[in-house]
Design an enzyme around this catalytic site. Structure first.
Site: not given
Lengths: 326, 731
Positions: B621, B698
């Site tokens: 989400r 990341e």
């Protein structure tokens, strides 16, 4: 940074007087202040010359152009005469540094800027330019960006300026004013190859000021341009660069002026390439043939061997861009 | 799923702290105005290995304003207790500042000068004369002895390779990269008796708190760490580096608050870096492109005093359905400082090699690179047999291929030209773990109907202030502008380091838990209050929207937080909540990305220019679309740097870092950054955490470099296996 005193010269005479007493001239300060912060430069006295009347670009009586030493890089690049007559100068300037730096740095300061050799700028490393006799860490060190032409066993650092390459190609001269009066030095003689005195970088006498750079008249039409090859697209010094100016009439190259950057200890003229071009008709084959001689005499180092081939290709490409065909 | 309407979450909110930042009011570590502060400048070693033979500080001490020069000769012995609350590699011996005469890397702090002005301290630091008994240093990963390997194996990779229809063998070399955040590391330290307060650039206030307590031998409760704004870090601020200790030590020695900011040059010495790698990869496949075996042999640099670790084996185990895998990773101890996780740590380096190899295989077999990847998609995590919580990589590629126009490409290398430029396109997969850590939060609703929410987390750039505000706003049923989120203070409820993309999942879930509790508390107060229009309503039937508690389906019936509090003579309501991730999960949880790149290569001049990039992400989400977009752009820029520019150069003769500045260490500038586009698949991962998010910060960097390298191959027919890809590799 080492402590220093700072004075602002109100006029030329006052500046020269301060220079005679050992003061270092400062204009834009974009190189000098950096180097002072790194303690590479340790001037005791700075003389601010920015109020001196050297901020004009003027026509010379002989039909050339005189660029005052205090004209900012950005101003010189944008000057209509420079843009129209010598695009090679505008392009070299606009491919230099960043917009902020070009707004500060001056033409005189630009040709005075010192090498980007990382060992020169690291006071804990050996460097004959910074500390004569201490050795050259770059010679056997990381020398990817270093010079392949005009080097010596004492120094392999490049001259970093772009516009100096254009000036060299256009056979500019440097106007100087010193305690003994005015003189003019051909650009080729102004910046010095390192030899065994790499700490001597310019043919300046003590206390001398650069007042202007003069571009002599060239036969028209003159097509010119500057190409800069570098790892990133902006805000970086050249791996290789080429300033090319061609005078073509009747389909024949009557005059070729070529200098290259990023490869020499000083901006490097290529007379042999120029000779190969003169009197010939522009063609892709000619560009390749002429550029083949661009790296004559090169002495590559461990990490910059690629510059030999890259230099030839840079010159070839820029000949085509300026001279056309394909 | 929250019963609350989701108004703020998912809205493209601008950064709530944006005005503070662009008007210069946001205070970064060195900018806090502390009464009586003096300045410290570190002196660095100019050898990589040896002993300090002599120190002459006389000239420095005669400079006006200089208060003290501290070296190992006069520094007090520090406790340096073991610290379990640390991200230092286990089993190492961390660098102890000024505790002995040993030099272990070039640029190691060997003295500090404290003066009343920064200029005096800087100049005096230049005047400190240090001589060394230098020893021969070893800093080159190539050819240096390695530690015992860590290994992993499944099936029989060597045997499978032997019988594979297609075998490829590749060697990759990745340069060291430095984080290079815009803001330099900086610390201000002040002692009040035995209590220490520190303003620091950090991604982990709790970590700095515990490390300072351990080093100085004082209780953690005596240390307070404050870090409201961080100007980028990319991992470099996850540890408490020597300069933080030095600032606190200097402050104690001179009895005044001390400010210490590293110079840009010092940012290359002792605040970590992405280590250089050598990566050998052997791959076996059948003719239809089913990979049967992979053998990974990795080596990377570390310091002699700490054995650095990063997650560089995970992708090789779980990314593709490879039955036979063998891996070994060795660290090579050198006379260098210790590396530290840099954006996408381990994964990013491994992804470059694995994803370049998959591209090689695709061309070898004449299979489309996307199709090849899909043929090796696992149905469950091949490293442990667990089902994936969500894995929508196929969809990422499908959406990406359509958006990017992938199938319009001519697959033949060196087939597309635009003037002097060869044009190529490439893809790669990105993937990163879903890390979660324990986090707590505090929330309060005041009588004026606004809320304050706190957690000792950080905002090193991702936009934590904003994303937490959004989560809190929905859970409390307030407009985002009525919620203030506070962070960056070790006295706040504890939160994990802001690393490994765990902040949103961890702190976000704690914030949601806390605000749910607070909302329910208010609802309970209302439905039990005879004076409330909600009296007697089932609490589960009450929702809060726009600061108004109301009956679901009967919005007319309700009241505001202000009304509720006023009637109950309350000044505020308070709740504390937390998130405690389960120790074990039944699921394998990762975020996924399909990265697409188009490059132009001037093959004659060796120039590579990225023309456009697209990332399609399965990141669960998305709380804050604008921030997520910024993250993706930043990740792509970082990946472009890794692919084409970034390279920390060490002179192995003396261990010197040659390009310790931003003129010589190249990062992309605006001109290098073309059209970058990010698409996040709509959805959520309810197994991952209560708010349904996966990792993001990341993920967006991983897979960028191989996509570019693969595009370079497609453009030129030349495979470059060393990073960065420079002109000389392409001439």
């Amino acid at each position: 940074m080492y402590p220093f005193s700072f004075t602002k010269a109100a006029g030329t005479r006052e500046a020269l007087e301060a220079g005679r007493r050992g003061g270092r001239y400062i204009a834009g300060g974009t190189t000098l202040v950096d180097l002072m912060r790194e303690t590479v430069e340790r001037p005791r006295t700075l003389v601010d010359i920015s109020a001196l009347p050297m901020r004009e670009v003027t026509d010379t009586a002989r039909g050339g152009l005189r660029i005052g030493a205090l004209v900012r890089m950005a101003e010189a690049a944008a000057h209509p005469k420079v843009r129209t007559l010598y695009p090679v100068i505008s392009q070299a300037l606009e491919l230099s540094a960043s917009a902020q730096l070009r707004n500060m740095a001056t033409i005189g300061g630009n040709i005075m800027q010192r090498t980007r050799c990382a060992y020169f700028r690291d006071v804990t490393a050996a460097c004959n330019k910074r500390e004569p006799g201490s050795g050259c860490a770059a010679l056997q060190g990381y020398n990817r960006t270093h010079a392949i032409l005009g080097t010596s066993d004492h120094c392999v650092a490049t001259h970093p300026s772009d516009v100096a390459v254009a000036f060299a190609a256009l056979e500019a001269s440097v106007h100087l004013l010193g305690p003994d009066g005015e003189r003019s030095v051909p650009f080729a003689d102004f910046l010095l190859q390192p030899g065994d005195t790499p700490n001597r970088e310019q043919a300046l006498r003590p206390g001398e000021l650069i007042t202007a750079v003069e571009i002599p008249p060239h036969p028209g039409p003159l097509k010119s341009g500057y190409m800069k090859v570098r790892d990133r697209q902006s805000y970086e010094f050249a791996l290789t660069s080429a300033a090319v100016a061609l005078h073509v009439r009747g389909g024949v190259i009557r005059q070729a002026k070529i200098a290259v950057g990023g490869v020499g200890t000083v901006p490097w003229r290529l007379p042999a390439v120029e000779r190969r071009l003169t009197g010939r008709r522009p063609s892709d084959a000619l560009w390749a043939e002429a550029a083949e001689g661009a790296a004559e005499g090169a002495r590559p180092l461990t990490h910059n061997r690629f510059k030999v081939e890259l230099l030839k290709r840079t010159v070839e490409r820029q000949l085509r861009i300026v001279g056309g065909t394909k | 799923m929250s019963p609350q309407p989701q108004a703020a979450v998912g809205a493209p909110l601008s950064r709530v702290e944006g005005r503070l930042k662009v008007t210069g009011q946001a205070k970064y570590a060195a900018e806090h105005d502390i009464d009586g502060v003096v300045h410290a400048v570190v002196v660095d070693s100019s050898v990589a290995r040896g002993r300090i033979a002599g120190i002459d500080a006389r000239a420095a001490l005669t400079q006006p304003g200089v208060l003290k020069v501290i070296t190992h000769l006069d520094a007090p012995r520090l406790a340096y207790r073991d610290n379990p609350v640390s991200l230092a590699p286990r089993g190492g011996r961390r660098l102890r500042v000024f505790q002995d005469d040993r030099v272990q890397f070039f640029g190691q702090p060997v003295a500090v000068v404290v003066a009343t002005t920064l200029e005096a301290a800087q100049h005096a630091a230049d005047l400190v004369e240090i001589t060394y008994d230098a020893e021969k240093s070893s800093t080159d990963l190539a050819g240096s002895p390695a530690d015992e390997p860590q290994t992993y194996a499944r099936g029989n990779a060597e045997q499978a390779l032997g019988s594979a229809g297609v075998r490829l063998e590749m060697s990759y070399r990745l340069s060291r990269n430095h984080h290079n955040p815009m803001e330099p590391h900086a610390t201000i330290a002040r002692w009040d008796g035995d209590r220490l307060r520190v303003w620091d650039k950090t991604q982990w206030v709790i970590g700095v708190q515990h490390e300072l307590a351990a080093v100085f031998g004082i209780p953690a409760e005596s240390v307070r760490v404050i870090s409201p704004f961080v100007g980028g870090a990319f991992g470099s601020a996850l540890r408490t580096w020597p300069h933080v200790i030095i600032a606190a030590l200097a402050a104690r020695e001179v009895g005044r608050p001390v400010k210490l900011a590293l110079t840009r040059r010092q940012m290359y010495f002792s605040v970590g870096y992405r280590p250089a790698y050598e990566y050998k990869l052997r791959l076996g496949s059948d003719r239809r492109g089913r990979v049967t075996a992979m053998v990974h042999e990795l080596k990377h640099e570390t310091s002699r005093y700490e054995r650095f670790w990063e997650a560089n084996l995970v992708l090789g185990q779980m990314l593709y359905a490879v039955p036979n895998v063998s891996q070994s990773v060795r660290t090579v101890p050198l006379d260098v400082s210790t590396p530290l996780w840099m954006r996408g740590p381990g994964y990013s380096s491994a992804a470059f090699c694995i994803e370049s190899a998959m591209d090689d295989l695709a061309y070898e077999l004449g299979i489309d690179p996307i199709e090849l990847r899909l043929r090796n998609e696992p149905n469950e995590d091949p490293s442990n047999g667990r089902p994936f919580s969500t894995r929508r990589l196929r969809e990422c590629f499908r959406v990406g291929a359509r958006e990017f126009g992938w199938h319009r490409r001519n697959p033949t290398p060196r087939s597309t030209r635009d003037g002097d430029w060869l044009i190529g396109t490439g893809v790669a997969t990105g993937c990163y773990d879903v890390w979660r850590g324990q986090a707590q939060a505090y929330a309060r609703i005041d009588a004026d109907g606004t809320a304050v929410v706190e957690s000792a987390t950080h905002d090193a750039g991702p936009g934590t202030y904003t994303s937490m505000t959004q989560v809190a706003a929905d859970a409390l049923g307030l407009e985002a502008r009525h919620v203030e989120f506070r962070l960056g203070d070790s006295t706040m409820p504890p939160a994990p380091p802001q690393g490994a993309s765990q902040t949103m999942a961890s702190v976000g879930s704690a914030v949601q838990d806390t605000c749910d509790k607070l909302r329910k508390q208010a609802i309970k107060l209302a439905v039990e209050d005879e004076g409330s229009p909600l009296h007697g309503v089932d609490a589960d039937d009450v929702v809060v929207s726009g600061g108004r508690l109301q009956v679901k389906g009967d919005r007319a019936r309700g009241e505001t937080y202000q009304q509720l509090l006023a009637r109950n003579n309350g000044t505020h309501l308070v709740a504390r909540g937390s998130y405690n991730p389960p120790q074990e999960s039944r699921f394998s949880m990762y975020g996924y990305a399909a990265m697409f790149a188009e490059v132009a290569v001037d093959a004659r001049l060796g120039l590579v220019r990225v023309r456009r990039m697209l990332g399609v992400y399965d990141a669960g989400r998305i709380i804050s679309p604008k921030l997520a977009d910024s993250q993706a752009i930043g990740g792509m820029v970082g990946g472009i740097g890794m692919a084409l520019l970034e390279h920390t150069v060490t002179d192995h003769r003396d261990g010197r870092i040659v390009n310790a500045n931003l003129a010589d260490y190249l990062v992309p500038v605006n001109a290098d950054i073309p059209d970058l586009k990010a698409i996040y698949l709509d959805g959520r991962d309810d197994e991952a955490d209560p708010i349904g998010v996966k990792s993001l910060g990341e993920l967006v960097q991983i897979g960028v470099a191989p996509a570019i390298a693969n595009a370079v191959f497609h453009a030129t027919g030349r495979r470059v296996r060393d990073l960065p890809i420079t002109a000389e590799a392409l001439l």
